[in-house]
Design an enzyme around this catalytic site. Structure first.
Site, short mmCIF file in Angstrom:
data_model
loop_
_atom_site.label_atom_id
_atom_site.label_comp_id
_atom_site.label_asym_id
_atom_site.label_seq_id
_atom_site.Cartn_x
_atom_site.Cartn_y
_atom_site.Cartn_z
N TYR A 63 0.84 -1.20 0.00
CA TYR A 63 0.00 0.00 0.00
C TYR A 63 0.88 1.25 0.00
O TYR A 63 1.54 1.57 1.00
CB TYR A 63 -0.92 0.02 1.22
CG TYR A 63 -1.92 -1.10 1.28
CD1 TYR A 63 -2.16 -1.94 0.18
CD2 TYR A 63 -2.64 -1.36 2.44
CE1 TYR A 63 -3.09 -2.96 0.24
CE2 TYR A 63 -3.57 -2.39 2.51
CZ TYR A 63 -3.78 -3.19 1.41
OH TYR A 63 -4.69 -4.23 1.47
N PRO A 215 -15.94 -4.43 0.69
CA PRO A 215 -17.29 -4.80 1.12
C PRO A 215 -18.39 -4.02 0.42
O PRO A 215 -19.54 -4.46 0.40
CB PRO A 215 -17.28 -4.49 2.62
CG PRO A 215 -16.24 -3.43 2.77
CD PRO A 215 -15.17 -3.78 1.78
N LEU A 216 -18.01 -2.88 -0.19
CA LEU A 216 -19.00 -2.08 -0.91
C LEU A 216 -18.82 -2.16 -2.43
O LEU A 216 -19.30 -1.30 -3.17
CB LEU A 216 -18.94 -0.62 -0.43
CG LEU A 216 -19.32 -0.42 1.03
CD1 LEU A 216 -19.12 1.02 1.45
CD2 LEU A 216 -20.76 -0.86 1.28
N GLY A 218 -16.31 -1.67 -4.48
CA GLY A 218 -15.65 -0.56 -5.15
C GLY A 218 -16.51 0.69 -5.25
O GLY A 218 -16.28 1.53 -6.12
N GLY A 219 -17.49 0.81 -4.36
CA GLY A 219 -18.36 1.99 -4.35
C GLY A 219 -19.72 1.76 -4.96
O GLY A 219 -20.64 2.56 -4.77
N LEU A 221 -22.06 -0.33 -4.18
CA LEU A 221 -23.12 -0.58 -3.20
C LEU A 221 -23.44 0.65 -2.35
O LEU A 221 -24.32 0.58 -1.48
CB LEU A 221 -22.75 -1.77 -2.32
CG LEU A 221 -22.61 -3.09 -3.10
CD1 LEU A 221 -22.09 -4.20 -2.20
CD2 LEU A 221 -23.94 -3.50 -3.72
N GLY A 223 -24.50 3.19 -4.03
CA GLY A 223 -25.52 3.75 -4.90
C GLY A 223 -25.09 5.01 -5.63
O GLY A 223 -25.91 5.68 -6.27
N LYS A 224 -23.78 5.31 -5.61
CA LYS A 224 -23.36 6.59 -6.19
C LYS A 224 -23.09 6.52 -7.70
O LYS A 224 -22.90 7.55 -8.33
CB LYS A 224 -22.10 7.10 -5.48
CG LYS A 224 -20.86 6.23 -5.66
CD LYS A 224 -19.70 6.79 -4.83
CE LYS A 224 -18.45 5.93 -4.91
NZ LYS A 224 -17.37 6.45 -4.05
#
Length: 350
Positions: A63, A215-216, A218-219, A221, A223-224
């Site tokens: 990272y 968990p989302l 990559g964004g 989930l 909704g954006k």
């Protein structure tokens, strides 16, 4: 509303797998540190996370080319040490010069470098960041065992494995008397449930805790993202629409939209963001110990921490599970499921 949600300083703690340390149900993923998130903003994220009861901080030598570890190390020194926090890092993809992957030479030097950057004497959970086809897993495991016995690692873990690879790790460790991984870190979310076919059952059987990344999705989930317009601007997909498994065209599907519709409907009942619902579903899945929250900003992290107290009903969980189901490939999974339901195994004497 069917429930309530508040950010609490008493975040639930669970054992990481069968024999790992006690960790918060939400961990802080720090892949953005030093790359998308500047040091002072990273410090504020770390402070916020700990203030809200978080204990698991997850990083890697890959990272930011070590910048994430360095930032966490400076933050830890500033606060007088890590205390009861659980520090996890990874090695494998950034081998020292003349080394490769998960070889003994590479891991020994990688662990030493991570210890120096983090400014600690021991790493609580050390993940091998992925499979190394050029190194026998027996060598990797014996090296990790030596590092545990030397007091430089408390627990070992792995990331990004297929089911057969995880089983080979487990079998080899048991045969050699080396430490068994306490956790596996795979991608897992409503959009990608691939680990449920082989990897997750293996984890459940062996008592290996699951700490999902992305968990989302990559964004997606949150909704954006719109199905009508490719994202742009200061978002992950806006800056890189072809971002690996999270690529816009790969996930801009009818199934994704069906999942988002259900997410929004349930979120409306609780008056919360869709992301909270997605995180609550994932937290309920068998074998999941801690979910890794990654954020660019304090505001993003604060919002996602709000999901820690959201508990969905059984009906809502079932609705999300059904809409996101991808079904089993006809062979061997569908075949095996069919015949096991027919109880044919007793007939065959197996």
């Amino acid at each position: 509303m069917n429930g309530h949600q508040t950010i609490t300083s008493e975040m639930t703690k669970v054992c990481l797998g069968r024999s790992g340390p006690l960790v918060s149900r939400m961990g802080l993923g720090t892949m953005t540190f030093g790359v998308e998130t500047k040091e002072q903003e990273a410090f504020r994220q770390l402070d916020l996370f700990v203030d809200h009861g978080g204990t698991l901080i997850d990083t890697a030598d890959a990272y930011g080319g070590g910048l994430s570890e360095e930032i966490i190390g400076r933050w830890g020194k500033q606060r007088g040490g890590f205390g009861d926090l659980i520090l996890a890092t990874k090695g494998r993809f950034v081998p020292p010069p003349g080394s490769h992957g998960a070889s003994r030479r590479s891991l020994v030097r990688s662990v030493e470098a991570s210890l120096e950057r983090l400014q600690v004497e021991v790493i609580d959970v050390y993940f091998v960041h992925g499979w190394d086809c050029h190194t026998e897993v027996a060598e990797t495991l014996s090296t990790l065992g030596d590092l545990v016995r030397a007091g430089k690692i408390h627990n070992i873990a792995w990331s990004n494995l297929a089911g057969w690879q995880l089983q080979k790790v487990l079998s080899t460790a048991q045969a050699q008397g080396d430490p068994i991984p306490v956790a596996l870190q795979p991608q897992y979310n409503l959009l990608d449930r691939g680990i449920e076919q082989e990897v997750l059952p293996c984890c459940l059987q062996a008592g290996v805790g699951v700490t999902p990344w992305s968990p989302l999705g990559g964004g997606w989930l949150t909704g954006k993202y719109s199905t009508e317009l490719q994202p742009c601007g200061a978002t992950r997909l806006g800056e890189d629409p072809n971002r690996g498994v999270e690529a816009y065209d790969l996930r801009n599907t009818e199934r994704t939209q069906q999942i988002l519709t259900v997410l929004r409907n349930i979120a409306g009942r609780y008056e919360c963001p869709p992301a909270h619902v997605a995180l609550a579903w994932l937290s309920s899945r068998p074998g999941v110990s801690a979910i890794l929250l990654g954020a660019r900003t304090v505001d993003q992290l604060k919002s996602n921490l709000g999901a820690s107290s959201l508990v969905l009903t059984a009906a809502e969980l079932d609705e999300l599970t059904k809409v996101s189901a991808v079904g089993l490939p006809p062979y061997p999974y569908g075949f095996l499921e069919h015949w096991s339901q027919m109880d044919v195994w007793k007939t065959l004497g197996t």
